[in-house]
Design a protein around this motif. Sequence first.
Motif, PDB file in Angstrom:
ATOM      1  N   GLY A  51     -29.564  66.780  28.700  1.00  0.00           N
ATOM      2  CA  GLY A  51     -28.404  67.273  27.991  1.00  0.00           C
ATOM      3  C   GLY A  51     -28.544  67.064  26.487  1.00  0.00           C
ATOM      4  O   GLY A  51     -29.409  66.342  26.027  1.00  0.00           O
ATOM      5  N   ALA A  52     -27.633  67.642  25.754  1.00  0.00           N
ATOM      6  CA  ALA A  52     -27.734  67.608  24.305  1.00  0.00           C
ATOM      7  C   ALA A  52     -27.175  66.328  23.708  1.00  0.00           C
ATOM      8  O   ALA A  52     -27.529  65.975  22.590  1.00  0.00           O
ATOM      9  N   GLY A  53     -26.287  65.652  24.396  1.00  0.00           N
ATOM     10  CA  GLY A  53     -25.621  64.496  23.818  1.00  0.00           C
ATOM     11  C   GLY A  53     -25.864  63.243  24.627  1.00  0.00           C
ATOM     12  O   GLY A  53     -26.612  63.216  25.593  1.00  0.00           O
ATOM     13  N   LEU A  99     -22.577  49.460  33.834  1.00  0.00           N
ATOM     14  CA  LEU A  99     -22.268  50.686  33.100  1.00  0.00           C
ATOM     15  C   LEU A  99     -23.583  51.297  32.619  1.00  0.00           C
ATOM     16  O   LEU A  99     -24.476  50.574  32.162  1.00  0.00           O
ATOM     17  N   ARG A 100     -23.645  52.610  32.656  1.00  0.00           N
ATOM     18  CA  ARG A 100     -24.908  53.275  32.351  1.00  0.00           C
ATOM     19  C   ARG A 100     -24.769  54.160  31.116  1.00  0.00           C
ATOM     20  O   ARG A 100     -23.734  54.792  30.898  1.00  0.00           O
ATOM     21  N   CYS A 101     -25.855  54.227  30.339  1.00  0.00           N
ATOM     22  CA  CYS A 101     -25.896  55.088  29.158  1.00  0.00           C
ATOM     23  C   CYS A 101     -27.213  55.843  29.126  1.00  0.00           C
ATOM     24  O   CYS A 101     -28.290  55.230  29.223  1.00  0.00           O
ATOM     25  N   ASP A 102     -27.120  57.157  28.978  1.00  0.00           N
ATOM     26  CA  ASP A 102     -28.308  57.995  28.773  1.00  0.00           C
ATOM     27  C   ASP A 102     -28.298  58.503  27.337  1.00  0.00           C
ATOM     28  O   ASP A 102     -27.460  59.337  26.987  1.00  0.00           O
ATOM     29  N   PRO A 103     -29.208  58.022  26.511  1.00  0.00           N
ATOM     30  CA  PRO A 103     -29.186  58.429  25.099  1.00  0.00           C
ATOM     31  C   PRO A 103     -29.765  59.828  24.922  1.00  0.00           C
ATOM     32  O   PRO A 103     -30.297  60.419  25.859  1.00  0.00           O
ATOM     33  N   ILE A 104     -29.660  60.313  23.709  1.00  0.00           N
ATOM     34  CA  ILE A 104     -30.296  61.589  23.376  1.00  0.00           C
ATOM     35  C   ILE A 104     -31.810  61.400  23.435  1.00  0.00           C
ATOM     36  O   ILE A 104     -32.338  60.400  22.925  1.00  0.00           O
ATOM     37  N   SER A 105     -32.475  62.340  24.055  1.00  0.00           N
ATOM     38  CA  SER A 105     -33.922  62.247  24.209  1.00  0.00           C
ATOM     39  C   SER A 105     -34.605  62.125  22.847  1.00  0.00           C
ATOM     40  O   SER A 105     -34.312  62.874  21.907  1.00  0.00           O
TER      41      SER A 105
END
Lengths: 115, 116
Positions: B1-3, B21-27
């Motif tokens: 995703g973009a964000g 809690l999980r966080c997926d950063p910007i690639s």
Amino acid sequence: AQSVTQLGSHVSVSEGALVLLRCNYSSSVPPYLFWYVQYPNQGLQLLLKYTSAATLVKGINGFEAEFKKSETSFHLTKPSAHMSDAAEYFCAVSEPMNRDDKIIFGKGTRLHILP
Amino acid sequence: GAGVSQSPSNKVTEKGKDVELRCDPISGHTALYWYRQRLGQGLEFLIYFQGNSAPDKSGLPSDRFSAERTGESVSTLTIQRTQQEDSAVYLCASSLFGLAGEDTQYFGPGTRLTVL
């Protein structure tokens, strides 16, 4: 250590009126200053930032802020409020000259726009 | 995703339980930050990951809080034995290089944690 104070947890202005959100900072070194906006049900996004270039900074959606060293202020303004400006606004400061630099945020100001 | 994305968006738990809690950063973003926003208060810095450097944990409020990051991707924030005062919105942000001054942080939508 740096700190930031936002005056007024809630501000109400009429649609079309001037928006003024106040932010004062303290910093032991030349600071970088930021305004972030959080619209309802959305994440924070950067409005504008000051990084030691021009003291008057223009951001998105018609907002601007002026860095005034003598007043240790970085107030956010917009000439004419729009209903879509209703959101919470956060001022933040960082000290990039310090090795332990972090961004420190204020408590936020919720902007209400009256029809 | 973009964000930046975070999950779950809402979490209700009982006092004493552990939450993750999980966080997926910007690639491609090397820096990742966790913040906490309690009701009526400003954003509190919790922890900062920058590439392969040791994380800056100076903002973690107690040893019940811990966070991990796998390389330059996903991060998890774990709160053990949750307390009512842990109720807050937990925000994750990522930035390209991690220099607080020049680098823009992009925030996720947050996880609202409620501890009953």
